[in-house]
Scaffold this motif. Structure first.
Motif, PDB file in Angstrom:
ATOM      1  N   LYS A 274       0.819  -1.224   0.000  1.00 32.51           N
ATOM      2  CA  LYS A 274       0.000   0.000   0.000  1.00 32.51           C
ATOM      3  C   LYS A 274       0.854   1.276   0.000  1.00 32.51           C
ATOM      4  O   LYS A 274       0.317   2.373  -0.042  1.00 32.51           O
ATOM      5  CB  LYS A 274      -0.917   0.016   1.230  1.00 32.51           C
ATOM      6  N   GLY A 275       2.170   1.129   0.100  1.00 32.78           N
ATOM      7  CA  GLY A 275       3.041   2.293   0.091  1.00 32.78           C
ATOM      8  C   GLY A 275       3.010   3.092   1.376  1.00 32.78           C
ATOM      9  O   GLY A 275       3.276   4.293   1.372  1.00 32.78           O
ATOM     10  N   GLU A 276       2.728   2.431   2.488  1.00 31.06           N
ATOM     11  CA  GLU A 276       2.637   3.116   3.772  1.00 31.06           C
ATOM     12  C   GLU A 276       4.000   3.411   4.386  1.00 31.06           C
ATOM     13  O   GLU A 276       4.099   4.211   5.317  1.00 31.06           O
ATOM     14  CB  GLU A 276       1.777   2.297   4.743  1.00 31.06           C
ATOM     15  N   PHE A 277       5.028   2.744   3.902  1.00 29.82           N
ATOM     16  CA  PHE A 277       6.381   2.980   4.381  1.00 29.82           C
ATOM     17  C   PHE A 277       7.181   3.660   3.284  1.00 29.82           C
ATOM     18  O   PHE A 277       6.871   3.541   2.103  1.00 29.82           O
ATOM     19  CB  PHE A 277       7.101   1.666   4.727  1.00 29.82           C
ATOM     20  N   GLY A 278       8.242   4.319   3.696  1.00 24.46           N
ATOM     21  CA  GLY A 278       9.221   4.786   2.730  1.00 24.46           C
ATOM     22  C   GLY A 278      10.123   3.618   2.380  1.00 24.46           C
ATOM     23  O   GLY A 278       9.920   2.487   2.818  1.00 24.46           O
ATOM     24  N   ARG A 279      11.138   3.892   1.622  1.00 19.10           N
ATOM     25  CA  ARG A 279      12.055   2.835   1.185  1.00 19.10           C
ATOM     26  C   ARG A 279      12.720   2.121   2.372  1.00 19.10           C
ATOM     27  O   ARG A 279      12.797   0.895   2.407  1.00 19.10           O
ATOM     28  CB  ARG A 279      13.096   3.449   0.261  1.00 19.10           C
ATOM     29  N   LEU A 280      13.193   2.894   3.339  1.00 17.45           N
ATOM     30  CA  LEU A 280      13.820   2.297   4.515  1.00 17.45           C
ATOM     31  C   LEU A 280      12.827   1.410   5.267  1.00 17.45           C
ATOM     32  O   LEU A 280      13.164   0.306   5.703  1.00 17.45           O
ATOM     33  CB  LEU A 280      14.366   3.388   5.443  1.00 17.45           C
ATOM     34  N   GLY A 281      11.620   1.865   5.401  1.00 17.31           N
ATOM     35  CA  GLY A 281      10.590   1.082   6.080  1.00 17.31           C
ATOM     36  C   GLY A 281      10.274  -0.210   5.364  1.00 17.31           C
ATOM     37  O   GLY A 281      10.007  -1.237   5.995  1.00 17.31           O
ATOM     38  N   ASN A 282      10.293  -0.179   4.045  1.00 20.31           N
ATOM     39  CA  ASN A 282      10.057  -1.404   3.276  1.00 20.31           C
ATOM     40  C   ASN A 282      11.153  -2.438   3.538  1.00 20.31           C
ATOM     41  O   ASN A 282      10.872  -3.621   3.739  1.00 20.31           O
ATOM     42  CB  ASN A 282       9.983  -1.106   1.783  1.00 20.31           C
ATOM     43  N   TRP A 283      12.399  -1.973   3.529  1.00 19.47           N
ATOM     44  CA  TRP A 283      13.511  -2.886   3.829  1.00 19.47           C
ATOM     45  C   TRP A 283      13.369  -3.432   5.256  1.00 19.47           C
ATOM     46  O   TRP A 283      13.578  -4.620   5.497  1.00 19.47           O
ATOM     47  CB  TRP A 283      14.853  -2.190   3.671  1.00 19.47           C
ATOM     48  N   ALA A 284      13.034  -2.558   6.181  1.00 21.61           N
ATOM     49  CA  ALA A 284      12.880  -2.959   7.579  1.00 21.61           C
ATOM     50  C   ALA A 284      11.769  -3.997   7.725  1.00 21.61           C
ATOM     51  O   ALA A 284      11.935  -5.008   8.408  1.00 21.61           O
ATOM     52  CB  ALA A 284      12.585  -1.728   8.435  1.00 21.61           C
ATOM     53  N   ALA A 285      10.637  -3.744   7.093  1.00 19.70           N
ATOM     54  CA  ALA A 285       9.508  -4.674   7.168  1.00 19.70           C
ATOM     55  C   ALA A 285       9.897  -6.034   6.588  1.00 19.70           C
ATOM     56  O   ALA A 285       9.560  -7.082   7.154  1.00 19.70           O
ATOM     57  CB  ALA A 285       8.305  -4.094   6.436  1.00 19.70           C
ATOM     58  N   ALA A 286      10.627  -6.028   5.479  1.00 22.92           N
ATOM     59  CA  ALA A 286      11.067  -7.289   4.865  1.00 22.92           C
ATOM     60  C   ALA A 286      11.988  -8.053   5.812  1.00 22.92           C
ATOM     61  O   ALA A 286      11.907  -9.289   5.916  1.00 22.92           O
ATOM     62  CB  ALA A 286      11.764  -7.010   3.541  1.00 22.92           C
TER      63      ALA A 286
ATOM     64  N   LEU B 241      12.597   0.653  11.343  1.00 18.87           N
ATOM     65  CA  LEU B 241      11.224   1.188  11.285  1.00 18.87           C
ATOM     66  C   LEU B 241      11.064   2.381  12.222  1.00 18.87           C
ATOM     67  O   LEU B 241      10.396   3.361  11.877  1.00 18.87           O
ATOM     68  CB  LEU B 241      10.202   0.112  11.647  1.00 18.87           C
ATOM     69  N   ILE B 242      11.653   2.295  13.387  1.00 21.43           N
ATOM     70  CA  ILE B 242      11.591   3.410  14.339  1.00 21.43           C
ATOM     71  C   ILE B 242      12.301   4.626  13.762  1.00 21.43           C
ATOM     72  O   ILE B 242      11.780   5.747  13.810  1.00 21.43           O
ATOM     73  CB  ILE B 242      12.188   2.994  15.706  1.00 21.43           C
ATOM     74  N   ILE B 243      13.481   4.405  13.199  1.00 18.21           N
ATOM     75  CA  ILE B 243      14.227   5.515  12.588  1.00 18.21           C
ATOM     76  C   ILE B 243      13.400   6.144  11.479  1.00 18.21           C
ATOM     77  O   ILE B 243      13.282   7.369  11.395  1.00 18.21           O
ATOM     78  CB  ILE B 243      15.593   5.035  12.071  1.00 18.21           C
ATOM     79  N   GLU B 244      12.807   5.305  10.627  1.00 18.94           N
ATOM     80  CA  GLU B 244      11.981   5.866   9.563  1.00 18.94           C
ATOM     81  C   GLU B 244      10.790   6.637  10.132  1.00 18.94           C
ATOM     82  O   GLU B 244      10.413   7.681   9.617  1.00 18.94           O
ATOM     83  CB  GLU B 244      11.461   4.794   8.605  1.00 18.94           C
ATOM     84  N   GLY B 245      10.206   6.119  11.194  1.00 17.87           N
ATOM     85  CA  GLY B 245       9.079   6.814  11.818  1.00 17.87           C
ATOM     86  C   GLY B 245       9.450   8.219  12.259  1.00 17.87           C
ATOM     87  O   GLY B 245       8.690   9.159  12.070  1.00 17.87           O
ATOM     88  N   PHE B 246      10.628   8.352  12.839  1.00 14.29           N
ATOM     89  CA  PHE B 246      11.079   9.689  13.256  1.00 14.29           C
ATOM     90  C   PHE B 246      11.379  10.582  12.069  1.00 14.29           C
ATOM     91  O   PHE B 246      11.058  11.759  12.068  1.00 14.29           O
ATOM     92  CB  PHE B 246      12.311   9.602  14.159  1.00 14.29           C
ATOM     93  N   THR B 247      12.018  10.036  11.047  1.00  9.39           N
ATOM     94  CA  THR B 247      12.370  10.868   9.896  1.00  9.39           C
ATOM     95  C   THR B 247      11.160  11.219   9.064  1.00  9.39           C
ATOM     96  O   THR B 247      11.085  12.321   8.516  1.00  9.39           O
ATOM     97  CB  THR B 247      13.433  10.183   9.009  1.00  9.39           C
ATOM     98  N   GLN B 248      10.164  10.341   8.959  1.00 12.22           N
ATOM     99  CA  GLN B 248       8.951  10.650   8.212  1.00 12.22           C
ATOM    100  C   GLN B 248       8.147  11.728   8.915  1.00 12.22           C
ATOM    101  O   GLN B 248       7.594  12.595   8.273  1.00 12.22           O
ATOM    102  CB  GLN B 248       8.095   9.398   8.025  1.00 12.22           C
TER     103      GLN B 248
END
Length: 158
Positions: free
Chosen positions: A84-96, A145-152
């Protein structure tokens, strides 16, 4: 093809985890230790019937199913969020990474009835609980994911 790199990341986590556990299981007896770095790091073979830090280890086997369902639910949520594109690129890698790690441990629960752990870090009388490659992927993925959450949030607020 858009999601292939993330699928390959999850698959790599599973394969590295299972291969490392296979090698340990072929070469170690229960609780056997091999010192790698004196006073800091050993390889060992221990089993964890629970979750992190043996959480819920004494549930008489029900935890196997609870943690398996939890792994499927969380992995499903993360996979959906990637699509759904809810994460940025970093979040996608993290989720994987989290998905791959979760399924590495799910495989253990079905094959062995518990999770195989073998990485043991310690200093003097302090011991970090033994863990495995799957746990490492999960922890690194969660941190990313936490890092991406802060940067997003910073990007969205600006």
């Amino acid at each position: 093809m858009k999601y292939l790199p993330y699928c390959l990341t999850a698959l790599t986590a599973i394969l590295l985890d299972q291969l490392s556990k296979y090698i340990i299981l072929q070469n170690f007896q229960d609780h056997e230790r091999l010192n790698v770095i004196p006073n800091f790091f050993d390889l060992t073979l221990v089993y964890n019937p629970g979750a992190a830090f043996s959480f819920l280890a004494d549930m008489g086997g029900a935890q196997k199913y609870i943690f398996t369902v939890l792994a499927f639910v969380i992995s499903g949520y993360l996979a959906r969020a990637i699509v759904k594109g809810e994460f940025g690129r970093l979040g996608n890698w993290a989720a994987a990474m989290i998905i791959g790690g979760a399924f590495g441990n799910v495989i253990d629960r079905f094959v062995h009835g518990k999770v195989v752990d073998f990485l043991l870090f310690y200093w003097q009388n302090w011991y970090y609980p033994a863990f495995n490659i799957a746990d490492s992927f999960i922890c690194v993925g969660a941190a990313l994911l936490i890092i991406e959450g802060f940067t997003q949030k910073k990007t969205q607020a600006a």
